[in-house]
Design a protein around this motif. Structure first.
Motif, PDB file in Angstrom:
ATOM      1  N   ARG A  12       0.813  -1.215   0.000  1.00 44.50           N
ATOM      2  CA  ARG A  12       0.000   0.000   0.000  1.00 44.50           C
ATOM      3  C   ARG A  12       0.848   1.268   0.000  1.00 44.50           C
ATOM      4  O   ARG A  12       0.343   2.350  -0.284  1.00 44.50           O
ATOM      5  N   ASN A  13       2.120   1.146   0.309  1.00 42.47           N
ATOM      6  CA  ASN A  13       3.010   2.310   0.361  1.00 42.47           C
ATOM      7  C   ASN A  13       3.677   2.638  -0.972  1.00 42.47           C
ATOM      8  O   ASN A  13       4.386   3.638  -1.076  1.00 42.47           O
ATOM      9  N   TYR A  14       3.493   1.775  -1.966  1.00 37.83           N
ATOM     10  CA  TYR A  14       4.215   1.895  -3.225  1.00 37.83           C
ATOM     11  C   TYR A  14       3.293   2.204  -4.396  1.00 37.83           C
ATOM     12  O   TYR A  14       2.226   1.597  -4.546  1.00 37.83           O
ATOM     13  N   ALA A  15       3.738   3.126  -5.260  1.00 39.95           N
ATOM     14  CA  ALA A  15       3.159   3.218  -6.585  1.00 39.95           C
ATOM     15  C   ALA A  15       3.602   1.982  -7.365  1.00 39.95           C
ATOM     16  O   ALA A  15       4.652   1.399  -7.088  1.00 39.95           O
ATOM     17  N   MET A  16       2.788   1.591  -8.331  1.00 38.89           N
ATOM     18  CA  MET A  16       3.099   0.405  -9.137  1.00 38.89           C
ATOM     19  C   MET A  16       2.816   0.698 -10.606  1.00 38.89           C
ATOM     20  O   MET A  16       2.025   1.588 -10.942  1.00 38.89           O
ATOM     21  N   SER A  17       3.462  -0.068 -11.451  1.00 43.28           N
ATOM     22  CA  SER A  17       3.228   0.053 -12.892  1.00 43.28           C
ATOM     23  C   SER A  17       3.022  -1.312 -13.525  1.00 43.28           C
ATOM     24  O   SER A  17       3.461  -2.325 -12.979  1.00 43.28           O
TER      25      SER A  17
ATOM     26  N   TYR B 232       4.195  -7.470 -17.349  1.00 41.95           N
ATOM     27  CA  TYR B 232       4.803  -7.542 -16.028  1.00 41.95           C
ATOM     28  C   TYR B 232       4.247  -6.442 -15.133  1.00 41.95           C
ATOM     29  O   TYR B 232       4.027  -5.314 -15.594  1.00 41.95           O
ATOM     30  N   CYS B 233       4.073  -6.750 -13.863  1.00 36.58           N
ATOM     31  CA  CYS B 233       3.892  -5.674 -12.890  1.00 36.58           C
ATOM     32  C   CYS B 233       5.272  -5.311 -12.365  1.00 36.58           C
ATOM     33  O   CYS B 233       6.157  -6.165 -12.258  1.00 36.58           O
ATOM     34  N   ALA B 234       5.458  -4.036 -12.060  1.00 38.90           N
ATOM     35  CA  ALA B 234       6.787  -3.564 -11.710  1.00 38.90           C
ATOM     36  C   ALA B 234       6.742  -2.570 -10.559  1.00 38.90           C
ATOM     37  O   ALA B 234       5.852  -1.718 -10.490  1.00 38.90           O
ATOM     38  N   MET B 235       7.736  -2.689  -9.708  1.00 41.04           N
ATOM     39  CA  MET B 235       7.930  -1.735  -8.626  1.00 41.04           C
ATOM     40  C   MET B 235       8.804  -0.587  -9.104  1.00 41.04           C
ATOM     41  O   MET B 235       9.530  -0.724 -10.100  1.00 41.04           O
ATOM     42  N   PRO B 236       8.792   0.511  -8.371  1.00 43.65           N
ATOM     43  CA  PRO B 236       9.748   1.574  -8.689  1.00 43.65           C
ATOM     44  C   PRO B 236      11.171   1.086  -8.446  1.00 43.65           C
ATOM     45  O   PRO B 236      11.415   0.256  -7.574  1.00 43.65           O
ATOM     46  N   LYS B 237      12.121   1.618  -9.229  1.00 46.64           N
ATOM     47  CA  LYS B 237      13.513   1.245  -9.020  1.00 46.64           C
ATOM     48  C   LYS B 237      14.091   1.958  -7.806  1.00 46.64           C
ATOM     49  O   LYS B 237      14.911   1.405  -7.081  1.00 46.64           O
ATOM     50  N   PHE B 238      13.638   3.186  -7.573  1.00 45.45           N
ATOM     51  CA  PHE B 238      14.137   3.974  -6.455  1.00 45.45           C
ATOM     52  C   PHE B 238      12.956   4.499  -5.655  1.00 45.45           C
ATOM     53  O   PHE B 238      12.020   5.057  -6.225  1.00 45.45           O
ATOM     54  N   GLY B 239      12.999   4.359  -4.357  1.00 45.32           N
ATOM     55  CA  GLY B 239      11.980   4.916  -3.501  1.00 45.32           C
ATOM     56  C   GLY B 239      10.632   4.255  -3.673  1.00 45.32           C
ATOM     57  O   GLY B 239      10.532   3.074  -4.035  1.00 45.32           O
ATOM     58  N   LEU B 240       9.581   5.052  -3.406  1.00 43.15           N
ATOM     59  CA  LEU B 240       8.221   4.518  -3.372  1.00 43.15           C
ATOM     60  C   LEU B 240       7.436   4.802  -4.639  1.00 43.15           C
ATOM     61  O   LEU B 240       6.273   4.387  -4.748  1.00 43.15           O
ATOM     62  N   GLY B 241       8.019   5.497  -5.603  1.00 41.79           N
ATOM     63  CA  GLY B 241       7.280   5.824  -6.817  1.00 41.79           C
ATOM     64  C   GLY B 241       8.204   6.363  -7.887  1.00 41.79           C
ATOM     65  O   GLY B 241       9.417   6.178  -7.820  1.00 41.79           O
ATOM     66  N   TRP B 242       7.602   6.983  -8.901  1.00 39.93           N
ATOM     67  CA  TRP B 242       8.359   7.560 -10.002  1.00 39.93           C
ATOM     68  C   TRP B 242       8.185   9.087  -9.975  1.00 39.93           C
ATOM     69  O   TRP B 242       7.143   9.602  -9.597  1.00 39.93           O
ATOM     70  N   THR B 243       9.221   9.777 -10.410  1.00 41.80           N
ATOM     71  CA  THR B 243       9.174  11.232 -10.427  1.00 41.80           C
ATOM     72  C   THR B 243       9.082  11.778 -11.838  1.00 41.80           C
ATOM     73  O   THR B 243       8.931  12.982 -12.015  1.00 41.80           O
ATOM     74  N   HIS B 244       9.222  10.910 -12.849  1.00 43.31           N
ATOM     75  CA  HIS B 244       9.126  11.378 -14.210  1.00 43.31           C
ATOM     76  C   HIS B 244       8.258  10.399 -15.005  1.00 43.31           C
ATOM     77  O   HIS B 244       8.238   9.200 -14.716  1.00 43.31           O
ATOM     78  N   PHE B 245       7.561  10.930 -15.982  1.00 45.36           N
ATOM     79  CA  PHE B 245       6.644  10.109 -16.778  1.00 45.36           C
ATOM     80  C   PHE B 245       6.819  10.420 -18.261  1.00 45.36           C
ATOM     81  O   PHE B 245       7.006  11.573 -18.630  1.00 45.36           O
ATOM     82  N   PRO B 246       6.724   9.380 -19.108  1.00 45.44           N
ATOM     83  CA  PRO B 246       6.483   8.002 -18.688  1.00 45.44           C
ATOM     84  C   PRO B 246       7.702   7.403 -18.001  1.00 45.44           C
ATOM     85  O   PRO B 246       8.829   7.752 -18.327  1.00 45.44           O
TER      86      PRO B 246
ATOM     87  N   THR C 228      10.761   5.101 -17.142  1.00 52.99           N
ATOM     88  CA  THR C 228      11.673   4.350 -18.006  1.00 52.99           C
ATOM     89  C   THR C 228      12.563   3.393 -17.223  1.00 52.99           C
ATOM     90  O   THR C 228      13.277   2.594 -17.824  1.00 52.99           O
ATOM     91  N   ASP C 229      12.538   3.491 -15.897  1.00 50.78           N
ATOM     92  CA  ASP C 229      13.317   2.557 -15.101  1.00 50.78           C
ATOM     93  C   ASP C 229      12.412   1.892 -14.075  1.00 50.78           C
ATOM     94  O   ASP C 229      11.516   2.528 -13.521  1.00 50.78           O
ATOM     95  N   PHE C 230      12.662   0.610 -13.882  1.00 51.79           N
ATOM     96  CA  PHE C 230      11.786  -0.191 -13.044  1.00 51.79           C
ATOM     97  C   PHE C 230      12.605  -1.063 -12.126  1.00 51.79           C
ATOM     98  O   PHE C 230      13.704  -1.496 -12.469  1.00 51.79           O
ATOM     99  N   GLY C 231      12.036  -1.353 -10.973  1.00 48.11           N
ATOM    100  CA  GLY C 231      12.676  -2.239 -10.016  1.00 48.11           C
ATOM    101  C   GLY C 231      12.225  -3.669 -10.229  1.00 48.11           C
ATOM    102  O   GLY C 231      12.107  -4.145 -11.363  1.00 48.11           O
ATOM    103  N   SER C 232      11.902  -4.331  -9.137  1.00 49.34           N
ATOM    104  CA  SER C 232      11.532  -5.745  -9.211  1.00 49.34           C
ATOM    105  C   SER C 232      10.298  -5.959 -10.079  1.00 49.34           C
ATOM    106  O   SER C 232       9.362  -5.155 -10.063  1.00 49.34           O
ATOM    107  N   ARG C 233      10.334  -7.026 -10.847  1.00 50.31           N
ATOM    108  CA  ARG C 233       9.199  -7.453 -11.662  1.00 50.31           C
ATOM    109  C   ARG C 233       8.941  -8.932 -11.426  1.00 50.31           C
ATOM    110  O   ARG C 233       9.818  -9.644 -10.938  1.00 50.31           O
TER     111      ARG C 233
END
Length: 125
Positions: free
Chosen positions: A30-35, A94-108, A110-115
């Protein structure tokens, strides 16, 4: 250990619908944005949709009006409802977590964490 498990893919005719799910564990969902991201055959990773912790959403132009992202924090699950599917929607999703922190700061994004391992979506007549 962070785990993301996608499901719900399959073979569908153009114009059809599918609902993808991504069940997560190992972090406070619940603390994370997701893509959702996808990879078509022979192509790179493409961002599809985003949802933040307040349920604000964004979509790639290619899927806007056809796809709907949602989340159920009680079930630790992310969803992607896909309607009016087109042949060009074919790929591994794939569902993907942010690579850094709890979300993304730029859109669209282009970098992703765990999938997860992904789920295959094939749109064909």
């Amino acid at each position: 250990e962070v785990q993301l498990v996608e499901s719900g893919g399959g073979l569908v005719q153009p114009g059809g619908s599918l609902r993808l799910s991504c069940e997560v564990s190992g972090f406070v969902f619940r603390n994370y944005a997701m893509s959702w991201v996808r990879q078509a055959p022979g192509k790179g990773l493409e961002w599809v949709s985003y949802i933040d912790v307040a349920d604000s959403t964004l979509y790639a132009d290619s899927v806007k009006g056809r796809f709907t992202i949602s989340r159920d924090n009680a079930k630790n699950t992310l969803y992607l409802q896909m309607n009016s599917l087109k042949i060009e929607d074919t790929g591994v999703y794939y569902c993907a977590m942010p690579k850094f922190g709890l979300g993304w700061t730029h859109f669209p994004p282009t970098d992703f964490g765990s999938r997860g391992q992904g789920t295959q979506v094939t749109v064909a007549s």
